[in-house]
Write a protein that holds these residues in place. Structure first.
Motif, PDB file in Angstrom:
ATOM      1  N   VAL A 262       0.838  -1.207   0.000  1.00 27.41           N
ATOM      2  CA  VAL A 262       0.000   0.000   0.000  1.00 27.41           C
ATOM      3  C   VAL A 262       0.874   1.259   0.000  1.00 27.41           C
ATOM      4  N   HIS A 263       1.920   1.281   0.857  1.00 29.99           N
ATOM      5  CA  HIS A 263       2.792   2.465   0.927  1.00 29.99           C
ATOM      6  C   HIS A 263       3.560   2.682  -0.370  1.00 29.99           C
ATOM      7  N   ASN A 264       4.058   1.572  -0.956  1.00 25.18           N
ATOM      8  CA  ASN A 264       4.770   1.692  -2.239  1.00 25.18           C
ATOM      9  C   ASN A 264       3.857   2.265  -3.316  1.00 25.18           C
ATOM     10  N   ALA A 265       2.628   1.794  -3.330  1.00 31.57           N
ATOM     11  CA  ALA A 265       1.669   2.281  -4.337  1.00 31.57           C
ATOM     12  C   ALA A 265       1.401   3.773  -4.121  1.00 31.57           C
ATOM     13  N   GLU A 266       1.281   4.168  -2.843  1.00 35.27           N
ATOM     14  CA  GLU A 266       1.040   5.594  -2.527  1.00 35.27           C
ATOM     15  C   GLU A 266       2.190   6.460  -3.039  1.00 35.27           C
ATOM     16  N   GLN A 267       3.434   5.967  -2.803  1.00 31.72           N
ATOM     17  CA  GLN A 267       4.604   6.741  -3.244  1.00 31.72           C
ATOM     18  C   GLN A 267       4.644   6.884  -4.755  1.00 31.72           C
ATOM     19  N   ARG A 268       4.206   5.827  -5.447  1.00 31.36           N
ATOM     20  CA  ARG A 268       4.225   5.889  -6.919  1.00 31.36           C
ATOM     21  C   ARG A 268       2.940   6.485  -7.495  1.00 31.36           C
ATOM     22  N   LYS A 269       2.071   6.948  -6.583  1.00 35.21           N
ATOM     23  CA  LYS A 269       0.774   7.520  -6.968  1.00 35.21           C
ATOM     24  C   LYS A 269      -0.063   6.521  -7.776  1.00 35.21           C
ATOM     25  N   GLU A 270       0.066   5.250  -7.384  1.00 35.34           N
ATOM     26  CA  GLU A 270      -0.735   4.216  -8.043  1.00 35.34           C
ATOM     27  C   GLU A 270      -1.928   3.856  -7.158  1.00 35.34           C
ATOM     28  N   GLU A 271      -2.987   3.386  -7.772  1.00 31.70           N
ATOM     29  CA  GLU A 271      -4.179   2.960  -7.031  1.00 31.70           C
ATOM     30  C   GLU A 271      -3.994   1.520  -6.551  1.00 31.70           C
ATOM     31  N   ILE A 272      -4.435   1.260  -5.327  1.00 30.48           N
ATOM     32  CA  ILE A 272      -4.457  -0.141  -4.867  1.00 30.48           C
ATOM     33  C   ILE A 272      -5.781  -0.760  -5.321  1.00 30.48           C
ATOM     34  N   ARG A 273      -5.717  -1.963  -5.859  1.00 30.93           N
ATOM     35  CA  ARG A 273      -6.955  -2.678  -6.209  1.00 30.93           C
ATOM     36  C   ARG A 273      -7.453  -3.325  -4.906  1.00 30.93           C
ATOM     37  N   VAL A 274      -8.342  -2.607  -4.223  1.00 26.40           N
ATOM     38  CA  VAL A 274      -8.716  -3.010  -2.858  1.00 26.40           C
ATOM     39  C   VAL A 274      -9.325  -4.417  -2.826  1.00 26.40           C
ATOM     40  N   ASN A 275     -10.219  -4.711  -3.754  1.00 25.98           N
ATOM     41  CA  ASN A 275     -10.848  -6.044  -3.733  1.00 25.98           C
ATOM     42  C   ASN A 275      -9.810  -7.149  -3.972  1.00 25.98           C
TER      43      ASN A 275
END
Ligand code: KG4
Ligand code: ZN
Length: 337
Positions: free
Chosen positions: A220-233
């Motif tokens: 989740v943190h890596n995705a935030e840093q790269r401004k990527e969306e997490i596929r929550v489901n």
């Protein structure tokens, strides 16, 4: 035998009246979930204050709904641990006051033993049995030789499985308690994040879930840093797949090693729909019993069921001096503190 049972170890105020350990004549559960949801977890002081506010009314409703005359109640049973000490003491004091006023015997019941016996309300236990007890505070594999003869085989070395569910849900921005929400979303996604399966290859019965939780947090943190969306489901499906693989594999290994006649799945996480169906598919040749949904999460009916068997074996003390214990070991002697 008619038992009035009380449960208040966490944030559920519950009173039930149970006949012969199986016949639930009334069952009232007042959940404080909405109050604690604002804080993202149970706030102990708020929980105990709310138990004080609601306990008498919950007692009255349970007695009224059961249509039982107080004089016909044979025993009072109350959770005396493990749990939040302030919450436990409210239930213990209410139960003791009731028992003393009506001159009934009273016993303290281990909350975890209650979770196991929740499965005995709608099913008959067969021994030796293996229990997988999964809740917000516990992850345990237990060997049950006979009624009230319980031995710990393995436990979590860090986070409990329900706790890991709740923390993962929080980091994904889902509401509290996270378990049911992650479970629901897992059915809408797929296992594409390939998270670790902690301790899966170890031929031992202990668990560890904090590494898996950290793996989710890192993604989740890596995705935030790269401004990527997490596929929550998909993340829910991936987390749940890892958890279920570990829980089911360890349970299967323990059932085979100890040659048990029955597997009992119990505790709040036993409400998990994925776990409830996968366990039957993955461990096909065993008699598996699971409490009905209403008896999986904290409730007093399970305390009434456990108390029935505990009383047969140990009886009740003659005094009214029960105390509460924030930790209470679950082992062969259910009274170990
Ligand atoms: O047994 P319980 O009501 O309280 C304790 O004794 O801890 O269990 C509560 C835990 C919470 O962590 C909650 O998120 C989890 O059980 N839980 C679930 C589900 N329903 C409740 N976890 C996964 N899937 C569910 N459907
Ligand atoms: Zn519980």
């Amino acid at each position: 035998m008619i038992i009035l049972a009380v449960e208040s170890s966490c944030d559920e105020t519950s009173v039930a009246i149970v006949k012969e350990g199986k016949d639930v004549l009334s069952h009232i559960v007042l959940s404080q979930m909405d109050i604690h949801a604002i804080y993202g977890g149970v706030v102990p002081e708020i929980a105990s204050r709310n138990h004080v506010v609601h306990m008498t009314r919950v007692f009255e409703q349970a007695i009224e709904q059961s249509k039982v005359d107080i004089k016909d109640i044979d025993l009072v049973a109350v959770t005396h641990g493990p749990g939040l000490i302030g919450s436990l003491l409210v239930g213990i004091n209410a139960a003791t006051a009731f028992a003393f006023a009506h001159q009934k015997p009273i016993i303290g019941v281990n909350h975890l033993v209650g979770h196991i016996y929740a499965a005995s309300i709608d099913n008959d236990m067969k021994f030796p049995a293996l229990a997988l007890l999964v809740s917000g505070g516990h992850t345990e594999l237990l060997y049950i030789k006979d009624h009230m003869d319980i031995k710990l085989l393995g436990t979590t070395l860090d986070d409990a499985v329900g706790e890991a569910y709740d923390k993962v849900a929080r980091v994904l921005g889902l509401s509290y308690p996270g378990g049911p929400e992650v479970d629901k979303r897992a059915t809408l996604g797929s296992d594409t994040y390939h998270l670790p399966r902690p301790f899966l290859d170890k031929k031992e019965f202990n668990f560890s879930f904090s590494g898996l939780k950290s793996a989710v947090i890192n993604v989740v943190h890596n995705a935030e840093q790269r401004k990527e969306e997490i596929r929550v489901n998909d993340m829910c499906a991936s987390f749940q797949a890892s958890v279920l693989d570990v829980l089911i594999e360890k349970t299967k290994h323990a059932a085979e090693s100890f040659d048990v006649k029955q597997i009992i799945l119990a505790g709040g996480v036993a409400a998990n729909k994925g776990l409830r169906s996968l366990i039957f598919k993955e461990i096909p040749n065993y008699d598996i019993i699971i409490p009905s949904m209403e008896y999986c999460t904290d409730n007093a009916a399970m305390i009434g069921a456990a108390a029935y068997y505990q009383y047969q074996k140990y009886g009740a003390s003659k005094d009214y001096l029960l105390s509460g214990y924030s930790t209470l070991k679950l082992d062969k002697n259910v009274y170990i503190i």
